[in-house]
Write a protein that holds these residues in place. Structure first.
Motif, short mmCIF file in Angstrom:
data_model
loop_
_atom_site.label_atom_id
_atom_site.label_comp_id
_atom_site.label_asym_id
_atom_site.label_seq_id
_atom_site.Cartn_x
_atom_site.Cartn_y
_atom_site.Cartn_z
N GLY A 81 -36.53 4.81 -9.75
CA GLY A 81 -35.64 3.81 -9.44
C GLY A 81 -35.96 2.29 -9.91
O GLY A 81 -37.07 2.35 -10.57
N ASN A 82 -35.89 0.93 -9.78
CA ASN A 82 -36.05 -0.29 -9.06
C ASN A 82 -36.83 -0.99 -8.17
O ASN A 82 -36.62 -0.77 -7.27
N ARG A 83 -38.34 -0.58 -8.96
CA ARG A 83 -39.31 -1.19 -8.31
C ARG A 83 -39.31 -2.93 -8.10
O ARG A 83 -40.01 -2.91 -6.20
N ARG A 84 -39.05 -3.22 -8.52
CA ARG A 84 -38.55 -4.97 -8.79
C ARG A 84 -37.77 -4.57 -6.64
O ARG A 84 -38.32 -5.51 -5.64
N ASN A 85 -36.85 -4.33 -6.34
CA ASN A 85 -35.87 -4.30 -5.76
C ASN A 85 -36.59 -3.61 -4.25
O ASN A 85 -36.17 -3.94 -3.15
N MET A 131 -46.20 -1.28 -11.23
CA MET A 131 -45.60 -2.75 -12.21
C MET A 131 -47.14 -3.19 -12.85
O MET A 131 -46.85 -3.68 -13.96
N ARG A 191 -36.78 -10.74 -5.34
CA ARG A 191 -35.67 -9.93 -5.95
C ARG A 191 -35.14 -10.77 -6.66
O ARG A 191 -34.88 -10.21 -7.76
N ARG A 195 -39.06 -9.91 -12.69
CA ARG A 195 -38.29 -9.29 -14.30
C ARG A 195 -39.10 -7.37 -13.81
O ARG A 195 -40.33 -7.81 -13.57
N GLU A 196 -38.19 -6.85 -14.06
CA GLU A 196 -38.58 -5.22 -14.18
C GLU A 196 -39.26 -5.21 -15.16
O GLU A 196 -38.71 -5.20 -16.04
N ARG A 199 -41.79 0.49 -18.37
CA ARG A 199 -42.73 1.69 -17.75
C ARG A 199 -43.79 1.80 -19.52
O ARG A 199 -42.46 2.41 -20.98
#
Length: 428
Positions: A81-85, A131, A191, A195-196, A199
């Protein structure tokens, strides 16, 4: 890239310095929320009538059990999923729990809230290191993760200084509030201000596709011999490092009749400031040496572990506090390198969609055994020596803890034997 060296060229990804700065600040808040407790241990011990063994549970296993165990499912989530969130949510949870520590009325309430801090912090490091690995190529990665690891030092410095200063003015409850509330604001910045990353971008590798199953990932990790030896060596260092981190302030206060406010700034500057400087400098040295031979990754930790032992011993035997601080300079300078190189290795020795899990597995072991058991072992040893009437029981306990440092050197040297082969296997 050959198995022996790192590539010479590196793509420059726009905005990566900002992301690294925010993640480092987040990691700083992670350790402020931990170290605010450490600098307040003596007044908390008196307030709640705790033994050193209970302090070991509070600072070690009770926190570590949740922190380590939840890190595994969070990492599997981060690889998909989204690592930043995930980081933003985790930061909000642990900051709230830190603030709530200030309203605890009993030892057991404080213990439960610190477990909550562990629940939140489980979502911080694995997605963050993943990240960073996507933003910085291998020849810059130890330096970047060294900068990220400065969050430990900055957090110790800020947590010690803030905790000692606020305690002297307003008491220990206010210190927890002041440490926790700003993290809620930082969670919003993470949040909406980060930015994500894509990969595999920094490695110039395409995404491996769907994330492998837990079984496939564990099978691959268990086949990476250098990773397992590196993990064992870092585990032993982590036991020693966290025992000293938790009890150094108490040792100085008891041995030289000092207050939390008197040791807060010197210790913060030593462990936090000098430690952060060492993490960056030694991370850069590690990258430079690894361009010639990647076996320097584990070798540099082994070298630092060997150097630290005699200085730590003299720190515990110092006749006055000024000499104690002086002897602690070298262990402080090299004290964080094991963490930054361990996370660097955990990104290099696995495939792209195994990176968060590899960090989490490393973190699981370091936390549950190192952070969980280091303070607990030292605390129980201290209680034992107290019961026998020994002079300076806490110092005697910490002297025994140095044996873990010595044992780590063997494991780290074993890791060098297969490191180059395993990096090549991960890049296939």
């Amino acid at each position: 890239m050959t198995p022996n060296t790192l590539p010479a060229a590196a793509p420059k990804i726009p905005g990566r310095a900002w992301v690294l700065a925010v993640l480092t600040l987040t990691y700083t808040f992670n350790h402020v929320d931990r170290q605010i407790l450490v600098i307040l241990l003596e007044p908390l011990k008196n307030h709640f009538q705790m033994t050193d063994g209970q302090i070991g549970w509070l600072t070690g296993l009770a926190f570590a059990a949740f922190y380590a165990t939840l890190g595994i499912p969070v990492a599997l989530w981060a690889d998909r999923g989204n690592r930043r969130n995930i980081i933003a949510l985790a930061l909000g949870v642990w900051s709230l729990m830190t603030a709530l520590s200030g309203v605890a009325q009993t030892y057991w309430q404080l213990l439960l809230v610190r477990m909550g801090v562990g629940v939140g912090e489980a979502g911080g490091t694995p997605p963050a290191t993943s990240m960073i690995a996507d933003l910085y190529p291998p020849q810059e990665r130890a330096t970047a993760l060294g900068i990220y690891t400065c969050g430990i030092g900055f957090g110790i410095l800020a947590g010690f200084a803030l905790g000692g200063y606020v305690y002297e003015l307003y008491g220990w409850r206010a210190a927890f509030f002041i440490a926790g509330v700003p993290g809620l604001l930082l969670a919003l910045l993470v949040r909406f201000g980060v930015r994500e990353p894509v990969r595999g971008l920094a490695d110039q590798r395409t995404d491996d596709g769907p994330a492998p199953t837990l079984g496939e990932t564990m099978k691959f990790l268990l086949g990476q011999t250098s990773y397992l030896w590196l993990l064992a060596g870092c585990l032993l260092i982590c036991i020693s490092a966290n025992a000293f981190l938790v009890f150094t302030s108490s040792h100085l206060q008891r041995t030289y009749a000092l207050t939390p406010g008197q040791v807060a700034l010197p210790l913060g500057l030593l462990i936090g400031g000098v430690g952060s400087l060492g993490a960056v400098i030694l991370g850069r040295v590690c990258d430079t040496l690894s361009k010639r031979d990647m076996r320097w990754r584990p070798a540099i930790i082994a070298l630092c572990a060997a150097v630290a032992i005699p200085f730590a011993w003299m720190f515990l035997r110092a006749p006055n506090v000024e000499l104690a601080y002086a002897w602690n300079l070298v262990p402080s300078f090299i004290g964080l390198i094991y963490a930054s190189v361990a996370y660097t290795a955990s990104q290099e020795l696995v495939k792209l969609r195994m990176r968060s899990f590899a960090s989490a597995f490393m973190l699981f072991c370091l936390t549950l055994i190192g952070i969980g058991c280091g303070p607990l072992i030292a605390g129980l040893l201290s209680d034992h020596f107290t019961s026998t009437g020994a002079a300076q029981p806490l110092a005697r306990a910490l002297e025994i803890i140095l044996l873990f440092n010595a044992a780590s050197i063997v494991c780290l040297l074993m890791s060098t034997r297969h490191y180059r082969r395993d990096v090549a296997r991960a890049a296939e």
